[in-house]
Design a protein around this motif. Structure first.
Motif, mmCIF file in Angstrom:
data_model
loop_
_atom_site.group_PDB
_atom_site.id
_atom_site.type_symbol
_atom_site.label_atom_id
_atom_site.label_comp_id
_atom_site.label_asym_id
_atom_site.label_seq_id
_atom_site.Cartn_x
_atom_site.Cartn_y
_atom_site.Cartn_z
ATOM 1 N N LEU A 1 -22.881 -12.817 -1.072
ATOM 2 C CA LEU A 1 -22.285 -13.882 -1.961
ATOM 3 C C LEU A 1 -21.381 -12.968 -2.637
ATOM 4 N N ASP A 2 -19.821 -13.417 -2.758
ATOM 5 C CA ASP A 2 -18.986 -12.693 -3.868
ATOM 6 C C ASP A 2 -19.150 -13.085 -5.206
ATOM 7 N N GLY A 3 -18.214 -12.538 -6.113
ATOM 8 C CA GLY A 3 -18.226 -12.945 -7.357
ATOM 9 C C GLY A 3 -18.240 -14.122 -7.964
ATOM 10 N N THR B 1 -22.811 -14.338 -15.148
ATOM 11 C CA THR B 1 -23.280 -13.299 -16.044
ATOM 12 C C THR B 1 -23.894 -12.083 -15.183
ATOM 13 N N TRP B 2 -24.354 -12.380 -14.151
ATOM 14 C CA TRP B 2 -25.001 -11.524 -12.970
ATOM 15 C C TRP B 2 -23.916 -10.442 -12.648
ATOM 16 N N SER C 1 -29.865 -8.006 -5.081
ATOM 17 C CA SER C 1 -29.516 -6.746 -4.971
ATOM 18 C C SER C 1 -27.865 -6.734 -4.900
ATOM 19 N N PRO C 2 -27.266 -5.996 -5.894
ATOM 20 C CA PRO C 2 -25.793 -5.589 -5.561
ATOM 21 C C PRO C 2 -25.523 -4.651 -4.526
ATOM 22 N N ILE C 3 -24.582 -4.662 -3.836
ATOM 23 C CA ILE C 3 -24.151 -3.816 -2.876
ATOM 24 C C ILE C 3 -22.636 -3.645 -3.010
ATOM 25 N N GLY D 1 -15.365 -4.654 -3.363
ATOM 26 C CA GLY D 1 -16.154 -4.601 -4.522
ATOM 27 C C GLY D 1 -17.666 -4.840 -4.632
ATOM 28 N N VAL D 2 -17.991 -5.203 -5.535
ATOM 29 C CA VAL D 2 -19.437 -5.526 -5.559
ATOM 30 C C VAL D 2 -19.974 -7.015 -5.146
ATOM 31 N N LEU D 3 -20.729 -7.078 -4.160
ATOM 32 C CA LEU D 3 -21.272 -8.365 -3.789
ATOM 33 C C LEU D 3 -22.660 -8.373 -4.022
#
Length: 128
Positions: free
Chosen positions: A30-32, A77-78, A110-112, A117-119
């Motif tokens: 998922l994206d932000g 929030t995450w 888990s962030p990647i 950017g962060v997914l």
């Protein structure tokens, strides 16, 4: 399918795409904003959607309707403080498949880091 494979390979690397596609738990990226960027074979089987139907949709389509507003807040929030996080043991996590049936789930976030950017990569299993 080839375009989807190229997209996720670009996001997370070809080797990881191959591993995640055949992983036994459902895996979704998922994206932000909560938009589904990719889902593996087990995920589409678990939720009953064809990949083209679910990729691009907001993850909230997979939740009971009474939880979608709150879940959008959790996503925001995450992403402000992305970190690995298990979900399920202390929470009543439910998902809704294409037929509307509810499933009790355990989810690991888990962030990647990607060039976009962060997914978030979510591992999803039915709670036993």
């Amino acid at each position: 399918m080839a375009d989807e494979a190229a997209d996720v390979a670009r996001l997370i690397g070809h080797g990881w795409h191959v591993v995640l596609e055949d992983a036994p738990p459902g895996v979704v990226i998922l994206d932000g904003s909560g938009c589904i960027k990719w889902a593996n074979r087990a995920f589409v089987t678990l939720f009953g959607y064809a990949r083209p139907e679910i990729v691009g949709e907001h993850v909230n389509v997979l939740l009971p309707e009474d939880r979608t507003e709150r879940h959008s807040e959790y996503i925001s929030t995450w992403f402000r403080h992305p970190r690995p996080r298990p979900m399920g043991a202390d929470l009543n996590i439910q998902g809704r498949n294409r037929n509307g049936d509810l499933m009790d789930l355990d989810i690991q976030l888990s962030p990647i880091e990607t060039e976009d950017g962060v997914l978030v990569l979510a591992w999803i299993r039915i709670r036993e």
